[in-house]
Enzyme design. Structure first.
Site, mmCIF file in Angstrom:
data_model
loop_
_atom_site.group_PDB
_atom_site.id
_atom_site.type_symbol
_atom_site.label_atom_id
_atom_site.label_comp_id
_atom_site.label_asym_id
_atom_site.label_seq_id
_atom_site.Cartn_x
_atom_site.Cartn_y
_atom_site.Cartn_z
ATOM 1 N N ASP A 111 -2.638 -8.689 4.372
ATOM 2 C CA ASP A 111 -1.987 -9.550 3.378
ATOM 3 C C ASP A 111 -2.077 -11.003 3.841
ATOM 4 O O ASP A 111 -1.835 -11.305 5.019
ATOM 5 C CB ASP A 111 -0.512 -9.191 3.244
ATOM 6 N N HIS A 160 -5.979 -7.378 -2.829
ATOM 7 C CA HIS A 160 -5.337 -6.478 -3.774
ATOM 8 C C HIS A 160 -4.684 -7.259 -4.910
ATOM 9 O O HIS A 160 -3.921 -6.701 -5.689
ATOM 10 C CB HIS A 160 -4.292 -5.605 -3.073
ATOM 11 N N ASP A 179 -6.160 -7.114 1.628
ATOM 12 C CA ASP A 179 -4.902 -6.609 1.068
ATOM 13 C C ASP A 179 -4.373 -7.665 0.121
ATOM 14 O O ASP A 179 -5.147 -8.501 -0.351
ATOM 15 C CB ASP A 179 -3.907 -6.250 2.176
ATOM 16 N N ASP A 180 -3.073 -7.640 -0.192
ATOM 17 C CA ASP A 180 -2.551 -8.595 -1.162
ATOM 18 C C ASP A 180 -2.913 -10.030 -0.788
ATOM 19 O O ASP A 180 -2.805 -10.436 0.374
ATOM 20 C CB ASP A 180 -1.026 -8.473 -1.246
ATOM 21 N N ARG A 225 -0.700 -7.742 -10.374
ATOM 22 C CA ARG A 225 0.015 -6.487 -10.135
ATOM 23 C C ARG A 225 1.512 -6.701 -9.947
ATOM 24 O O ARG A 225 1.942 -7.625 -9.250
ATOM 25 C CB ARG A 225 -0.555 -5.796 -8.897
ATOM 26 N N LYS A 285 4.378 -4.076 -8.625
ATOM 27 C CA LYS A 285 4.619 -2.739 -8.084
ATOM 28 C C LYS A 285 6.077 -2.642 -7.663
ATOM 29 O O LYS A 285 6.593 -3.501 -6.952
ATOM 30 C CB LYS A 285 3.692 -2.455 -6.903
#
Length: 412
Positions: free
Chosen positions: A223, A266, A244-245, A299, A301
């Protein structure tokens, strides 16, 4: 019989002020000592005297060794860290900066291998401070020493957070180039009324497998910006290459993320919910950004069986390209090891706006995926949203009219 005398002037060679030693000199009539630089005291004796000079070495504000950092933080308003190499298990700790201080990273900052998941290599905190990089400077996390394709999920112990930042009251962090960080990048924790801008996080070297990653990308769980427990934060003009993010926001309010470029990530994410009270996210804006070559585009989540809220979130003026799984993804069944497949409704997700979102996903991807718990989602708006390319059917159980875009298949 005692005889008094007065020394009117004493000339001391300049080099004495730099040795840090005690220097004695016999004279005919006086005792003279310096206890601090520039201070002279005089006393007399009957027949002989000595000069005793004690000097102190100034605290360096221009640091070229790790050991100089702590005293510089305690003493200096303007600190330069030039080509610092931190020894094993030795973090660069800038958590007690003076109010209004400036820290400049110059040259290449590097860290020796430290085999610990609890180690935080770079720690920053301060009020009204400036953290900046000089032109051409690099902060290198030594990632190839740790990368094994597993990130923080297992394998070789590696620093869980490369940099922890807690700046407040009109602080700014800017112009840093960070590369090859081992796992999670910058933990933006408890930031208040501050700006982070023009930061590059380049972990593109970790895209390729290595000898121990078993065919996977060597870097994992990287991230870039983990934003948590922060209020009134502006994050802008940043570039990220990671695994990742790109930016993930949790438990924060009044956060604006703009003009961010994300590759390999991500996506631009909200992570909502938790156990117990206090897991609330509100007034978050993602705007004027690009997400490419990434698993997801945009996103939200929320953790399965968690509680909390995600309200007043805006995504606007964002371009997506080469997205591998979902263009827009809102799911309430999130688990770190994989989705549960059952959406829970303990986290309220409401007043979510998407406007001027365009781009494409790869054929095996879905343009949209929205999976809400029973009654926990509300007031989603889609204005000029057009994501195409996915041949996997989009699935949306909210809003009632189904997914936006040309490839709509409601998921019930």
């Amino acid at each position: 019989m005692l005889r008094e005398s007065v020394i009117e002037a004493i000339s001391v060679p300049a080099y004495w002020c730099h040795t840090g030693n005690l220097i004695s000199l016999a004279t005919t009539s006086s005792f003279l000592s310096t206890t601090t630089s520039g201070s002279v005291s005089v006393s007399t004796t009957s027949s002989s005297a000595s000069i005793s000079i004690t000097t102190t070495t100034p605290t360096p504000c221009f640091c070229t060794a790790w050991s100089q950092i702590s005293p510089a933080v305690a003493a200096c308003m303007s600190i330069t860290l030039d080509n610092i190499h931190a020894p094993a298990s030795s973090a660069i700790i800038l958590t007690k900066l003076k109010t209004g201080a400036t820290v400049t990273f110059s040259g290449k900052t590097s860290f020796a291998f430290t085999n610990s998941s609890q180690f935080r290599p770079l720690q920053i905190a301060g009020n009204n401070v400036t953290i900046q990089g000089a032109p051409g400077s690099i902060i290198d996390g030594g990632g190839p020493q740790y990368w094994d394709g597993l990130g923080s999920n297992g394998g070789l112990p590696k620093p869980g957070q490369f940099m922890k930042v807690q700046i407040t009251n009109n602080s700014i962090m800017k112009d840093l180039y960070i590369q090859n960080y081992p796992s999670h990048g910058i933990n933006v924790a408890g930031v208040l009324n501050s700006t982070i801008q023009n930061i590059v996080l380049n972990n593109s070297l970790g895209d390729a497998p290595n000898s121990i990653s078993k065919g996977l990308a060597a870097a994992h769980n990287t991230d870039a910006f983990n934003v948590g427990n922060s209020i009134n934060l502006l994050l802008q003009d940043c570039k990220v290459w990671n695994q990742d993010d790109c930016v993930v926001v949790s438990d924060s309010s009044n956060v604006t993320v703009r003009n961010v470029f994300c590759s390999g990530s991500h996506g631009l994410s909200i992570a909502g919910g938790g156990t117990g009270p206090g897991h609330n996210i509100s007034n978050i804006v993602f705007t004027d950004s690009i997400v490419t070559n990434s698993t997801n585009g945009l996103r939200i989540k929320t953790d399965y069986n968690a509680t909390g809220s995600v309200v007043n979130v805006t995504y606007s003026n964002i371009q997506l390209s080469n997205i591998k799984t979902y263009g827009i993804d809102i799911q309430q069944d999130y688990l770190n090891g994989g989705p549960s497949g059952i959406a829970s409704n303990g986290v309220k997700v409401a007043n979510i706006s998407f406007s001027n979102i365009s781009g494409w996903v790869v054929p095996k991807a879905a343009d949209y995926y929205i999976f809400c718990g029973d009654g926990s989602c509300g007031d989603f708006t889609f204005d000029n949203v057009d994501i195409r390319g996915g041949t996997k059917a989009s699935r949306c159980n909210y809003p009632a009219e189904g997914c936006p875009g040309p490839y709509t298949a409601e998921y019930r």
